[in-house]
Design a protein around this motif. Structure first.
Motif, PDB file in Angstrom:
ATOM      1  N   PHE A 122       0.726  -1.146  -0.167  1.00  0.00           N
ATOM      2  CA  PHE A 122       0.090  -0.054  -0.031  1.00  0.00           C
ATOM      3  C   PHE A 122       0.825   1.383  -0.073  1.00  0.00           C
ATOM      4  CE2 PHE A 122      -3.082  -3.214   1.885  1.00  0.00           C
ATOM      5  CZ  PHE A 122      -4.021  -3.129   1.059  1.00  0.00           C
ATOM      6  N   THR A 123       0.659   2.127  -0.905  1.00  0.00           N
ATOM      7  CA  THR A 123       1.478   3.323  -1.025  1.00  0.00           C
ATOM      8  C   THR A 123       0.851   4.719  -1.123  1.00  0.00           C
ATOM      9  OG1 THR A 123       1.607   3.133  -3.547  1.00  0.00           O
ATOM     10  CG2 THR A 123       3.429   2.012  -2.305  1.00  0.00           C
ATOM     11  N   CYS A 124      -0.494   4.427  -1.514  1.00  0.00           N
ATOM     12  CA  CYS A 124      -1.388   5.830  -1.638  1.00  0.00           C
ATOM     13  C   CYS A 124      -2.451   5.632  -0.532  1.00  0.00           C
ATOM     14  CB  CYS A 124      -1.946   5.931  -2.907  1.00  0.00           C
ATOM     15  SG  CYS A 124      -2.692   7.569  -3.382  1.00  0.00           S
ATOM     16  N   TYR A 165      -4.924   8.452  -6.448  1.00  0.00           N
ATOM     17  CA  TYR A 165      -3.657   8.330  -7.577  1.00  0.00           C
ATOM     18  C   TYR A 165      -3.686   9.482  -8.298  1.00  0.00           C
ATOM     19  CZ  TYR A 165      -3.115   3.369  -6.031  1.00  0.00           C
ATOM     20  OH  TYR A 165      -2.718   2.304  -5.281  1.00  0.00           O
ATOM     21  N   SER A 169       2.007   9.320  -8.157  1.00  0.00           N
ATOM     22  CA  SER A 169       1.981   8.424  -7.425  1.00  0.00           C
ATOM     23  C   SER A 169       1.793   7.130  -7.842  1.00  0.00           C
ATOM     24  CB  SER A 169       0.870   8.678  -6.289  1.00  0.00           C
ATOM     25  OG  SER A 169      -0.582   9.034  -6.857  1.00  0.00           O
ATOM     26  N   ILE A 170       1.134   6.876  -8.902  1.00  0.00           N
ATOM     27  CA  ILE A 170       0.778   5.721  -9.705  1.00  0.00           C
ATOM     28  C   ILE A 170       1.998   4.984 -10.294  1.00  0.00           C
ATOM     29  CG2 ILE A 170       0.133   6.115 -11.934  1.00  0.00           C
ATOM     30  CD1 ILE A 170      -2.172   4.224 -11.693  1.00  0.00           C
ATOM     31  N   HIS A 173       3.917   3.759  -7.342  1.00  0.00           N
ATOM     32  CA  HIS A 173       3.083   2.471  -6.964  1.00  0.00           C
ATOM     33  C   HIS A 173       3.594   1.172  -7.630  1.00  0.00           C
ATOM     34  CE1 HIS A 173      -0.156  -0.021  -5.102  1.00  0.00           C
ATOM     35  NE2 HIS A 173      -0.203  -0.446  -6.426  1.00  0.00           N
ATOM     36  N   ARG A 176       7.148   0.472  -6.675  1.00  0.00           N
ATOM     37  CA  ARG A 176       7.019  -0.257  -5.489  1.00  0.00           C
ATOM     38  C   ARG A 176       6.804  -1.851  -5.587  1.00  0.00           C
ATOM     39  NH1 ARG A 176       9.298  -1.368  -0.652  1.00  0.00           N
ATOM     40  NH2 ARG A 176       7.850  -2.184   0.797  1.00  0.00           N
ATOM     41  N   ALA A 177       5.675  -1.936  -6.594  1.00  0.00           N
ATOM     42  CA  ALA A 177       5.321  -3.481  -6.811  1.00  0.00           C
ATOM     43  C   ALA A 177       6.404  -4.176  -7.392  1.00  0.00           C
ATOM     44  CB  ALA A 177       4.160  -3.296  -7.660  1.00  0.00           C
ATOM     45  N   THR A 307      -4.931  -1.907  -5.309  1.00  0.00           N
ATOM     46  CA  THR A 307      -3.373  -1.996  -5.478  1.00  0.00           C
ATOM     47  C   THR A 307      -3.004  -2.911  -6.609  1.00  0.00           C
ATOM     48  OG1 THR A 307      -3.142  -3.961  -3.927  1.00  0.00           O
ATOM     49  CG2 THR A 307      -2.978  -1.799  -3.072  1.00  0.00           C
TER      50      THR A 307
END
Length: 1404
Positions: A122-124, A165, A169-170, A173, A176-177, A307
């Motif tokens: 989870f980032t946002c 998002y 930010s997306i 994300h 990060r994935a 996500t």
């Protein structure tokens, strides 16, 4: 990142998370208690803690420390550490619990959630705090929890609410994935692998396995064949998905952007399905696109998720299974193994065989999108503003200082990373210059708000003045094509003119090269006047000095006085200097921005009262004297800095001080040509000022006493009063000679010792001649102090092993720590001929540094396609035989291509055509020079450079005597070369192939700040440890560890030092399990921050081996010892005192488990090394003799024990005197061995009849071994010649001959082993919580026991202890404590005094 409160970085963890994360939370909670009491010995819990430590290196630390370290004590800041449970409701509906402190920031909480497996993807999201009274609070990132609500009363909970998002930010994300789906961020330590393998073996193998013999004595002689053992295979990748790439449907069409589409992804699952996923402001879903036309509609059975990971888990069962395996692997690892190092070291050995390079679309995207360290378009960082803003943070309270230090460290590390990538782009010609119309030698670059310029290697240039130099690769006429000017952030005029940077060796302004951060003034007019031999403002030395001066002013930390971020990057033979940019320097007319210093070689010197006041404040800290100089018009100007420094005011109204190449005075021992920037080191200036202050204080006391004597004793008949006064003077002098007792006075006096940095230079000084003469005398005295005091003291420390460098890096660090410049390496080599290992180390370092400059010059001339072959050919010429392999075909092709290029050049007399023609001719010339590199040419150049730079003449057989593996390692590390980790035949003509060179990496020097507060705590803790105050030392080291965790994170060298000292404290307190936990941390950090084969890493493995041996895990301990010997062989070779010390530790382990024949082999080898390297009269040689005496005592050979102990006593008497406690201990051992020998002879003379059991035992041995019959008969008969066969067999044992083993157990040998352990406890060595049964001894040992007892029943000797007087207080020789305690632990405990030793003994 940690919270503003300065609590542990990873203290909060989800209670429902994995075992490793729980243990990590416990680690940080316990370590954050800065005043925790020292854990007491845990008794039966030791084995339980060991098993957990072997599994993950940190588990159950809370059981070791929390139970014994109450939180009741106050920390240094007067605060208690309290953690409160706060539940968290995740976006997926799960609940977990965090342990938080009111001082934690919201960013801390986000970091905790990012590490928890339930919430890591989870980032946002937004965080909502529900308080006990029902109120709801929206948490902002930079707030502390205490500022919003009171969590101490309980009842508070957190909720993660999904946010919206956006494009930035997306993308974050998705990145990060990708990170979560890769194990590349997991850096497994070999220590963890050893422990896991050992545990698995214990579970599968019934009973205790036989402890194998190390192959150390073998592979230490074949180091080149052990390179493949250094690196270990990385963890196996777990594949979850075939690929995740940005779709070619991007960018999103405008009509879809209006309905919330942000991004399209093409994903191929392990099941073989290819799907296109749409990412919107709220969710991810699978769209209906199949071909080349976008269909944004969701599929019929499409699932959606907030996500990307959640969506993939729904559409791919294999992804869900693989992702769970990845999380389990990361959870099982030590917490430190998953932490990224901000500044990782270069590895000189690469994986071999080379792994397959597979397709990875995501990797390709990253490499093409990211451009040389810059952010996304429009997101470039203003490095200078960030750095200066962090420096202006308030730092009055402890929490404010922690926050400030952390911000400075993070910004500086990010700058160094961006500067490194930008410098690579500059050297690879991927970044265009800002002045492309100027000659290439004046090109400068601005990229990502960082200014880049070149510095040249003037040492080679000065050497090239000699016409007969065989490696001269470019003439002085062509020097302008290579020399470039490293300029600093100076304000250009509106017509893009710059100010002068630096000064010339000559005072004539016409010879001065001018430059600014982006511009040069009148470059073309002055280009003809450039002379490589006379211009040093852009040399390697000035760049190093500038960086050192910048760090000095940063550490002085004067409010209102600013410096630039700076880094030096060496890559492909070039040296690039990267600096942040002063605001407004590239725009507008700032001709009036220079307020202080000179830009024209002192002809005009600017001065500003406000600026001078700030510089003067810093000068007092840096021991710089305020003095006056004359400008070009004869006007006196008062300065507190070197003349060529520049004080500038930027458009942000901040005052910047630049060009700090001569912050310290010039070295009076180097005043010849090319030595203008030969300045003293700051460490030497600080030491000299302290000594000078002490001398002046003593002189002042003498004058005062003499004055009082004259006033109170005017008559000649007051002789008695004078005598008493003289006695008082002597007492006062001896008292003031102690720096600690008169610290306040000497400190204040030290501040009064100030040096003039402009003496012994071409700048005219103002003032009276007496003052100028005094300043010059003081600077010359500092130079004499370096040569006459510091260097001899350093050589003495090398002889006593107080300083024991192992490779070129540690040698340079030791020199710098003592204030000695590397240019004195030749002088030190001449003074250490009596120490073969130091002589070899110095000669090797001189050779490597000389070869480095030569290879750099060659690499600067190489094209991209020639780099691999050039480096392999140079290595072959450097260490192989005379290379006859040529590249005639390549050279002919190069010549033809260059000729065709010249013929195609335009004939008109244009600037561009001239430049291209010149470049083509230069390339042709360089190729020709490059083709004729031979071994003779290379070594001739090395010899010439050594004479020029280090005033040292290499021995005639230098090439034959050099340690090849250590030399290759040293050279590769200095140049950033990475070679394949395979077995090399270094005696071959061409041991290296082009395919062996795997990479060429940049080597970076930077000005990353250090945490002064933590450094002071560590120094204080070392003093407390030396005094034997273990509880206080533990508290100080724990507090320093907590602070560094918050400032730098765990991956930092100082954090490793804290862990090492904590392990030492726990070791001396008898807590082996706790020591292993801390030592495991240090080992992981050293491998990640220093390198797999750094000497500190080798010592970490050695310490870990001792600790495991202390917990009876001898087999695992010997595996660590084997790794230690391998690393030592790579860094220093087989001939080094640390190798001998490691052999002694190995022998102690074998001796403790009853394998005396192997122990004797290692002890004999250690004795040979110490006698050869240190001399027959060295204390460390006495340690070997004493260890051999104890070993012979264990097998009952008392005559040999007595012989070796007498040798020990003779050495100690000569070195320490008869009254030293260690000498008296040796005398006690001699008495013990004499008594035992007398008892044995007395029993023989009495002719006692052997018991039936003993006789039958001896007969069985003799029947099994007829070759021992004669020896037994002679011994049983009491013949005078009985010593001959016994000594012969003992010699065989010492030589390592294989001796069969019997089934019985010699109880007297077991008692002797117990006595050895008592002796080891007295020396501060192994302290076993539980006894260990001695395993079966060889038949020879049993037979000798029968012989020494006169063939009687094996009854115990009357004395239960080793000493004749039965004393248990002094039952151990403390020789080993003189050097290392325990042997091999490094110099950390070498300074322990007798008070600490007695306390440690009583504790044991």
């Amino acid at each position: 990142m940690a919270g503003k409160s300065g609590r542990g970085k990873n203290r909060g963890r989800a209670h429902s998370s994995s075992h490793a994360q729980q243990s990590n939370a416990a680690v940080d909670r316990s370590s954050s208690n800065s005043s925790a009491e020292l854990p007491k010995e845990n008794g039966d819990a030791g084995d339980h803690v060991l098993d957990k430590a072997a599994c993950d290196g940190a588990a159950d630390e809370s059981k070791v420390q929390e139970a014994n370290a109450p939180d009741s004590n106050k920390s240094k800041q007067g605060e208690d550490v309290h953690l409160y449970p706060v539940s968290v409701k995740t976006q997926s509906g799960e609940k977990l619990e965090l342990q938080l402190n009111p001082g934690d920031s919201v960013m801390d909480i986000r970091q905790f959630l990012l590490d928890a497996p339930e919430t890591c993807f989870f980032t946002c999201y937004d965080l909502i705090l529900h308080s006990k009274d029902g109120s709801i609070h929206h948490l902002e990132d930079y707030h502390e929890i205490a500022e919003i609500a009171d969590i101490t009363s309980g009842g508070c909970s957190l909720e993660m609410i999904g946010g919206l998002y956006d494009e930035r930010s997306i993308r974050a994300h998705v990145r990060r994935a990708r990170e979560l789906l890769s194990l590349s961020s997991l850096h497994s330590s070999l220590s963890t692998t050893y422990a896991l393998q050992h545990e698995a073996n214990n579970q599968t193998v019934a009973g205790r396995a036989e402890v194998p013999e190390l192959d150390g004595l073998g592979f230490m002689e074949e180091i080149a064949g052990s390179l493949d053992k250094l690196s270990f295979s990385p963890s196996k990748e777990t594949k979850c998905v075939e690929s995740i790439v940005f779709s070619s449907f991007n960018p999103v069409p405008s009509h879809r952007r209006l309905v919330g589409d942000l991004i399209y992804l093409d994903i191929e699952t392990l099941e073989g399905h290819k799907v296109c996923i749409t990412g919107t402001t709220r969710t991810f879903y699978v769209n209906s696109s199949l071909g080349s036309v976008l269909d944004p509609r969701p599929t019929k059975n499409s699932s959606e998720s907030f996500t990307l990971i959640g969506l993939l888990q729904k559409i791919s069962p294999k992804f869900k299974k693989g992702f769970r395996e990845i999380l389990d692997q990361k959870a099982a690892a030590h917490p430190f193994e998953s932490v990224q190092s901000l500044l990782p070291p270069n590895s000189w050995l690469g994986t071999y065989p080379i792994p397959e390079h597979k397709r990875d679309a995501a990797r390709a995207e990253d490499s093409l999108v990211l451009s040389y360290g810059s952010e996304l378009i429009g997101m470039q960082r203003d490095w200078n503003e960030e750095l200066q803003s962090c420096r202006e943070f308030p730092h009055n309270s402890f929490q404010e200082r922690i926050l400030r230090d952390r911000a400075l460290y993070k910004v500086t590390c990010d700058f160094v990373d961006a500067a490194t990538k930008g410098a690579i782009g500059v050297i690879n010609r991927c970044i265009p210059p800002i002045n492309p119309t100027d000659p290439e030698c004046f090109h400068m670059y601005v990229h990502n708000n960082i200014f880049f310029s070149f510095a040249v290697d003037s040492d080679l240039s000065l050497m090239f003045k000699s016409p007969d130099n065989s490696i001269k690769s470019k003439s002085l006429q062509d020097s302008e094509n290579d020399i470039t000017v490293r300029s600093t952030s100076l304000p250009p005029a509106a017509d893009v003119k710059g100010l002068v940077h630096g000064t010339d060796e000559m005072a004539d302004p016409k010879d001065t090269i001018t430059g600014s951060e982006g511009q040069l003034a009148d470059a073309k007019d002055k280009q003809a006047d450039i002379q490589m031999t006379d211009n040093e403002q852009a040399t390697y030395a000035s760049a190093n000095n500038d960086l050192r001066g910048t760090k000095a002013y940063q550490e002085a930390d004067i409010s209102g006085l600013h410096n630039l971020a700076m880094a030096i990057i060496d890559y492909r033979g070039h040296r690039v200097v990267a600096q942040s940019i002063i605001p407004g320097i590239l725009q507008g007319d700032k001709s009036d921005s220079l307020l202080y210093g000179s830009v024209d070689n002192g002809k005009k010197i600017c001065w500003n009262e406000m600026f001078h006041a700030k510089v003067l404040e810093a000068a007092k800290v840096l021991h710089i004297k305020e003095h006056s100089v004359l400008d070009g018009f004869g006007n006196p100007i008062k300065l507190a800095a070197p003349v060529e420094c520049k004080g500038i005011i930027g458009s942000d109204d901040r005052h910047y001080l630049l060009d700090l190449m001569r912050v310290t005075p010039r070295d009076a021992n180097y005043v010849g040509e090319g030595s203008r920037f030969c300045v003293l080191r700051p460490e030497l200036v600080s030491s000299f000022c302290q000594v000078e202050a002490a001398e002046r204080l003593n002189g002042k006391i003498k004058d005062d006493v003499n004055t009082q004597m004259e006033l109170h004793s005017p008559d000649l008949d007051a002789a008695s009063g004078c005598e008493s006064a003289k006695v008082d003077v002597t007492k006062e002098e001896s008292e003031t000679a102690q720096p600690n007792e008169s610290a306040p006075t000497s400190a204040s006096s030290c501040e009064d010792i100030l040096l003039n940095p402009n003496v012994l230079t071409e700048f005219p000084l103002a003032g009276c001649e007496e003052e100028i003469a005094t300043d010059e005398a003081l600077v010359k005295k500092a130079g004499s102090y370096l040569v006459d005091v510091v260097i001899p003291k350093f050589v003495k420390d090398l002889n006593t092993l107080e300083v024991s460098p192992m490779d070129g890096q540690t040698l340079a660090e030791a020199l710098h720590a003592h204030g000695i410049n590397v240019r004195y390496l030749g002088k030190i080599a001449k003074m250490t001929k009596h120490l073969p290992h130091i002589w070899d180390l110095c000669v090797t370092e001189i050779i490597v540094r000389s070869a480095k400059h030569i290879l750099k010059d060659i690499l600067r001339q190489c094209e991209d396609h020639e780099l691999g072959f050039t480096m392999s050919q140079f290595l072959n010429c450097f260490l192989g035989h005379d290379v006859t392999r040529t590249v005639k075909n390549n050279i002919s092709n190069m010549r033809s291509r260059a000729a065709r290029k010249v013929s195609r050049e335009p004939t008109q007399n244009s600037v561009k055509g001239q430049r291209n023609s010149s470049n083509a001719a230069m390339a042709l010339k360089h190729h020709v020079a490059y083709a004729h590199i031979t071994s003779e040419v290379v070594w001739s150049g090395i010899e010439d450079f050594a004479k020029h730079k280090y005033q040292f003449t290499l021995p005639d057989d230098a090439k034959l005597q050099v340690r090849k593996v250590s030399t290759i390692r040293n050279l590769c590390q200095k140049l950033g070369i990475s070679i394949a980790a395979r077995k090399y035949d270094l005696d071959a003509t061409c041991p290296f192939q082009t395919s062996d060179v795997l990479d060429l990496q940049p080597v970076v020097k930077h000005s990353v700040p250090v945490c002064i507060e933590a450094k002071d705590l560590i120094e204080t803790g070392k003093l407390r440890l030396a005094e034997g105050m273990l509880n206080e030392a533990y508290s100080l080291f724990s507090e320093a560890f907590s602070i560094l965790q918050q400032v730098t994170g765990p991956m930092h060298r100082e954090v490793a030092n804290c862990c090492r000292y904590l392990a030492m404290v726990l070791y001396h307190a008898g807590d082996m399990a706790g020591a292993i936990i801390q030592q495991h941390k240090e080992l992981i950090i050293n491998e990640r921050c220093l390198g797999l084969d750094h000497p500190d890493t080798a010592h970490s493995y050695g310490n870990m081996a001792l600790f495991y041996h202390g917990l009876n895990q001898t087999e695992l301990a010997l595996r660590y010892m084997s790794r230690t010997l391998l690393l030592l062989s790579l860094s220093c070779g087989s001939d080094h005192p640390d190798v001998a010390a490691t052999f002694i530790n190995v022998a102690m382990m074998y001796q403790d488990i009853g394998k005396m024949n192997i122990a004797l082999r290692y002890l004999q080898e250690a004795l040979k090394k110490n006698e050869r390297l240190l001399g027959q009269e060295h204390i460390q040689t006495a340690v070997c003799y004493h260890a051999l005496a104890i070993a012979f005592n264990c097998i009952g050979a008392y005559k040999l024990s007595l012989q070796h102990e007498r040798r020990t006593y003779d050495i100690l008497v000569k070195q320490l005197g008869e009254d030293d406690s260690r000498t008296r201990d040796s005398q006690n051992w001699i008495n013990t061995f004499k008594l035992r020998d007398i008892q044995v002879n007395a029993q023989k003379q009495k002719g006692q009849i052997a018991s039936a059991a003993s006789t039958q035992k001896a007969i069985d041995i003799l029947k099994a071994h007829p070759d021992l019959m004669q020896a037994f008969q002679v011994a049983a008969g009491g013949s005078a010649s009985s010593g001959t066969p016994m000594n012969k067999n003992l010699s065989a044992a010492m030589m390592g001959d294989a001796i069969p083993r019997g089934r019985g157990v010699d109880e007297r040998a077991a008692r002797a082993a117990a006595e050895v352990r008592k002796k080891a406890a007295a020396r501060g060595l192994l302290i076993r919580p539980q006894g260990i049964s001695v395993q079966t001894l060889p038949q020879l040992t049993q037979l000798l026991s029968i012989i020494n007892s006169g063939a009687t029943d094996a009854q115990p000797i009357e004395t239960n202890n080793c000493l004749a007087n039965g004393s248990s207080k002094d039952d151990g020789l403390t020789v080993g404590q003189e050097v290392q305690t325990p042997v091999g632990l490094g110099a950390g405990l070498a300074s322990l005094d007798s008070k600490r030793k007695l306390k440690s003994n009583s504790t044991s």
